[in-house]
Design a protein around this motif. Structure first.
Motif, PDB file in Angstrom:
ATOM      1  N   HIS A  97      -0.390  -4.769  -4.166  1.00 22.32           N
ATOM      2  CA  HIS A  97      -0.714  -6.096  -3.640  1.00 22.32           C
ATOM      3  C   HIS A  97       0.497  -6.765  -2.972  1.00 22.32           C
ATOM      4  CE1 HIS A  97      -3.863  -5.365  -6.651  1.00 22.32           C
ATOM      5  NE2 HIS A  97      -4.632  -6.139  -5.903  1.00 22.32           N
ATOM      6  N   THR A  98       1.358  -5.960  -2.375  1.00 18.46           N
ATOM      7  CA  THR A  98       2.531  -6.529  -1.701  1.00 18.46           C
ATOM      8  C   THR A  98       2.157  -7.235  -0.402  1.00 18.46           C
ATOM      9  OG1 THR A  98       2.923  -4.376  -0.624  1.00 18.46           O
ATOM     10  CG2 THR A  98       4.113  -4.831  -2.668  1.00 18.46           C
ATOM     11  N   GLU A 142       5.018 -13.114   1.934  1.00 20.25           N
ATOM     12  CA  GLU A 142       5.130 -13.652   3.287  1.00 20.25           C
ATOM     13  C   GLU A 142       5.638 -12.571   4.229  1.00 20.25           C
ATOM     14  OE1 GLU A 142       4.036 -16.414   4.162  1.00 20.25           O
ATOM     15  OE2 GLU A 142       3.879 -17.618   2.334  1.00 20.25           O
ATOM     16  N   GLU A 143       5.355 -12.736   5.511  1.00 17.76           N
ATOM     17  CA  GLU A 143       5.698 -11.700   6.489  1.00 17.76           C
ATOM     18  C   GLU A 143       7.199 -11.425   6.535  1.00 17.76           C
ATOM     19  OE1 GLU A 143       4.075 -12.636  10.263  1.00 17.76           O
ATOM     20  OE2 GLU A 143       1.987 -12.556   9.587  1.00 17.76           O
ATOM     21  N   ASP A 144       8.000 -12.443   6.327  1.00 19.52           N
ATOM     22  CA  ASP A 144       9.450 -12.246   6.394  1.00 19.52           C
ATOM     23  C   ASP A 144      10.087 -12.121   5.011  1.00 19.52           C
ATOM     24  OD1 ASP A 144       8.938 -14.808   5.600  1.00 19.52           O
ATOM     25  OD2 ASP A 144      10.489 -15.748   6.846  1.00 19.52           O
ATOM     26  N   GLU A 145       9.268 -11.874   4.001  1.00 19.99           N
ATOM     27  CA  GLU A 145       9.762 -11.821   2.633  1.00 19.99           C
ATOM     28  C   GLU A 145       9.876 -10.378   2.168  1.00 19.99           C
ATOM     29  OE1 GLU A 145       8.917 -14.563  -1.248  1.00 19.99           O
ATOM     30  OE2 GLU A 145       7.183 -13.778  -0.164  1.00 19.99           O
ATOM     31  N   GLU A 146      11.074  -9.960   1.797  1.00 22.89           N
ATOM     32  CA  GLU A 146      11.295  -8.611   1.316  1.00 22.89           C
ATOM     33  C   GLU A 146      11.003  -8.530  -0.182  1.00 22.89           C
ATOM     34  OE1 GLU A 146      11.863  -6.064   3.185  1.00 22.89           O
ATOM     35  OE2 GLU A 146      11.997  -7.277   5.005  1.00 22.89           O
ATOM     36  N   GLU A 156       2.287   0.565  -0.110  1.00 25.91           N
ATOM     37  CA  GLU A 156       1.621  -0.291   0.877  1.00 25.91           C
ATOM     38  C   GLU A 156       2.575  -0.618   2.024  1.00 25.91           C
ATOM     39  OE1 GLU A 156      -0.955  -2.458  -2.658  1.00 25.91           O
ATOM     40  OE2 GLU A 156       0.658  -3.518  -1.626  1.00 25.91           O
ATOM     41  N   THR A 157       2.066  -0.561   3.220  1.00 26.56           N
ATOM     42  CA  THR A 157       2.856  -0.878   4.400  1.00 26.56           C
ATOM     43  C   THR A 157       2.206  -2.045   5.132  1.00 26.56           C
ATOM     44  OG1 THR A 157       1.631   0.695   5.780  1.00 26.56           O
ATOM     45  CG2 THR A 157       3.601   1.514   4.660  1.00 26.56           C
ATOM     46  N   ARG A 158       3.011  -2.889   5.695  1.00 26.85           N
ATOM     47  CA  ARG A 158       2.472  -4.069   6.383  1.00 26.85           C
ATOM     48  C   ARG A 158       1.770  -3.710   7.682  1.00 26.85           C
ATOM     49  NH1 ARG A 158       7.407  -8.395   5.208  1.00 26.85           N
ATOM     50  NH2 ARG A 158       6.907  -8.649   2.997  1.00 26.85           N
ATOM     51  N   SER A 159       2.151  -2.586   8.270  1.00 30.62           N
ATOM     52  CA  SER A 159       1.495  -2.159   9.502  1.00 30.62           C
ATOM     53  C   SER A 159       0.125  -1.572   9.222  1.00 30.62           C
ATOM     54  CB  SER A 159       2.357  -1.118  10.226  1.00 30.62           C
ATOM     55  OG  SER A 159       2.478   0.060   9.437  1.00 30.62           O
ATOM     56  N   GLY A 160      -0.028  -0.981   8.020  1.00 30.92           N
ATOM     57  CA  GLY A 160      -1.301  -0.371   7.671  1.00 30.92           C
ATOM     58  C   GLY A 160      -1.566   0.937   8.387  1.00 30.92           C
ATOM     59  N   GLU A 161      -0.588   1.451   9.114  1.00 30.00           N
ATOM     60  CA  GLU A 161      -0.781   2.683   9.875  1.00 30.00           C
ATOM     61  C   GLU A 161      -0.654   3.901   8.958  1.00 30.00           C
ATOM     62  OE1 GLU A 161       2.064   2.601  12.964  1.00 30.00           O
ATOM     63  OE2 GLU A 161       1.125   0.953  14.070  1.00 30.00           O
ATOM     64  N   GLU A 162      -1.383   4.959   9.322  1.00 30.47           N
ATOM     65  CA  GLU A 162      -1.387   6.172   8.520  1.00 30.47           C
ATOM     66  C   GLU A 162       0.000   6.796   8.439  1.00 30.47           C
ATOM     67  OE1 GLU A 162      -3.625  10.537   8.397  1.00 30.47           O
ATOM     68  OE2 GLU A 162      -4.366   8.935   9.708  1.00 30.47           O
ATOM     69  N   ALA A 216       5.778   6.408   3.265  1.00 29.14           N
ATOM     70  CA  ALA A 216       5.921   5.774   1.955  1.00 29.14           C
ATOM     71  C   ALA A 216       5.712   6.788   0.838  1.00 29.14           C
ATOM     72  CB  ALA A 216       4.929   4.618   1.817  1.00 29.14           C
ATOM     73  N   VAL A 217       4.749   7.698   1.007  1.00 27.02           N
ATOM     74  CA  VAL A 217       4.507   8.747   0.014  1.00 27.02           C
ATOM     75  C   VAL A 217       5.700   9.680  -0.072  1.00 27.02           C
ATOM     76  CG1 VAL A 217       3.105  10.782  -0.510  1.00 27.02           C
ATOM     77  CG2 VAL A 217       1.994   8.656   0.179  1.00 27.02           C
ATOM     78  N   GLN A 218       6.246  10.063   1.084  1.00 24.02           N
ATOM     79  CA  GLN A 218       7.396  10.965   1.086  1.00 24.02           C
ATOM     80  C   GLN A 218       8.590  10.314   0.394  1.00 24.02           C
ATOM     81  OE1 GLN A 218       8.072  13.238   4.559  1.00 24.02           O
ATOM     82  NE2 GLN A 218      10.265  13.500   4.209  1.00 24.02           N
TER      83      GLN A 218
END
Length: 344
Positions: free
Chosen positions: A133-134, A138-142, A169-175, A181-183
């Motif tokens: 649930h990251t 916020e968009e600029d929050e690490e 989870e990635t903010r871009s949502g791209e495969e 992220a898995v690697q």
């Protein structure tokens, strides 16, 4: 004679609350689709998947949140025994899934339970916190800044796990981002394995489980042989019993793992009974203490929207309440973001 899993195989045990976040972690790691398994299967029983990711052979085991207060001693013993036998001869890593948008709910007790079950090194050497649930940040929050600034409770979990944490989870949502992220996660697991001795978790409970699995493998192979001979030979024929081969043992390992009974797990010592009737004064006192703990926790909330969702989760209670609270908090957060954008 041994039928242990190949040494090149990484075995991962996914732990977390029952609900969204836990099972999807296993799906993401192996690139599975939710439709490959019933949506409620992982919420009620243990699941084991084999697959390949980032050029590595993986086994991912997941199941219900046996460390939660709502789990009965009988179910808890059964769940723990099943997870151990499915991940025998021992996992290389435990992945503790924790939502960043909710207060901690037993995750610290889960780490305590792992320590009592498997020894003092299991948390510090074999566990990684996997945040979910990251997207609530916020968009600029690490994530690291969020933990240090707002969530000391989550940072304490990370510290107990040797400072190791990750998110799939990635903010871009791209495969491609998910694959990366898995690697990165598997690289962290392998680095942890290199620093551990032995390479995978080893303890009396896993030794017991592996011994039982091997015994069951032999039983299953010989039973199948007997069934085949009974179909082919006449009642007067007798066949000499041949040695069981390694290939035969490996072919029935999954069946053997699932047929292992309850292990010698003293859940009463690990999870002292605290059951009370709802009408008792101690129950009301416990409820008041829980509310007090929440009020003390409130300054750590990063947003008022998260507070709104968390209060819904508190008063609804149970898995449904947590899911509803998370949904309410997410909607409120999105509304707040849109209002902020309009004022800019």
């Amino acid at each position: 004679m041994s039928a242990a899993a190949p040494q090149s195989e990484l075995r991962l045990v996914v732990l977390g609350r029952t609900g969204p976040g836990q099972s999807p972690a296993g799906y993401t790691i192996l690139g599975l689709q939710d439709s490959e398994q019933g949506p409620d299967q992982a919420l009620s029983q243990e699941c084991k998947h084999r697959g390949e990711a980032a050029d590595r052979q993986l086994v991912v085991v997941s199941g219900p949140a046996w460390f939660s207060s709502g789990c009965s001693p009988e179910d808890r013993r059964r769940h723990i025994s099943s997870v151990i036998s499915l991940s025998s001869p021992g996992p290389h890593a435990f992945l503790l899934c924790v939502p960043v948008n909710q207060p901690t709910d037993g995750e610290d007790k889960a780490l305590d339970a792992l320590t009592k079950l498997f020894g003092p090194s299991v948390v510090s050497r074999h566990t990684i916190v996997l945040f979910t649930h990251t997207e609530e940040l916020e968009e600029d929050e690490e994530l690291d800044e969020y933990l240090v600034t707002w969530r000391k409770d989550l940072q304490e979990l990370v510290d107990r796990c040797g400072g190791r944490y990750h998110t799939l989870e990635t903010r871009s949502g791209e495969e491609a981002g998910e694959r990366d992220a898995v690697q990165e996660l598997l690289e962290k697991v392998e680095q942890m394995v290199k620093e551990s001795e032995p390479r995978h978790l080893s303890c009396p409970l896993y030794d017991e489980a592996e011994e039982r699995v091997r015994e069951r493998q032999v039983e299953v192979v010989r039973r199948r042989r007997a069934e085949e001979l009974s179909e082919q030979a006449s009642p007067t024929d007798s066949q000499p019993e041949e040695d069981v081969t390694e290939e035969e043992l490996e072919s029935v390992r999954d069946e053997a793992e699932r047929s292992v009974g309850d292990l010698d797990v003293d859940v009463d010592d690990i999870f002292p009974s605290t059951s009370v009737t709802p009408s008792s004064p101690s129950f009301l006192q416990g409820l008041w203490e829980k509310l007090t703990d929440w009020l003390m926790w409130l300054p750590r909330l990063v947003r008022r929207e998260a507070l709104f969702g968390s209060l819904v989760s508190l008063f609804m209670g149970g898995p449904f309440g947590r899911m509803l609270g998370a949904t309410v908090g997410s909607v409120a957060t999105e509304v707040g973001r849109r209002k902020t954008q309009k004022t800019k």
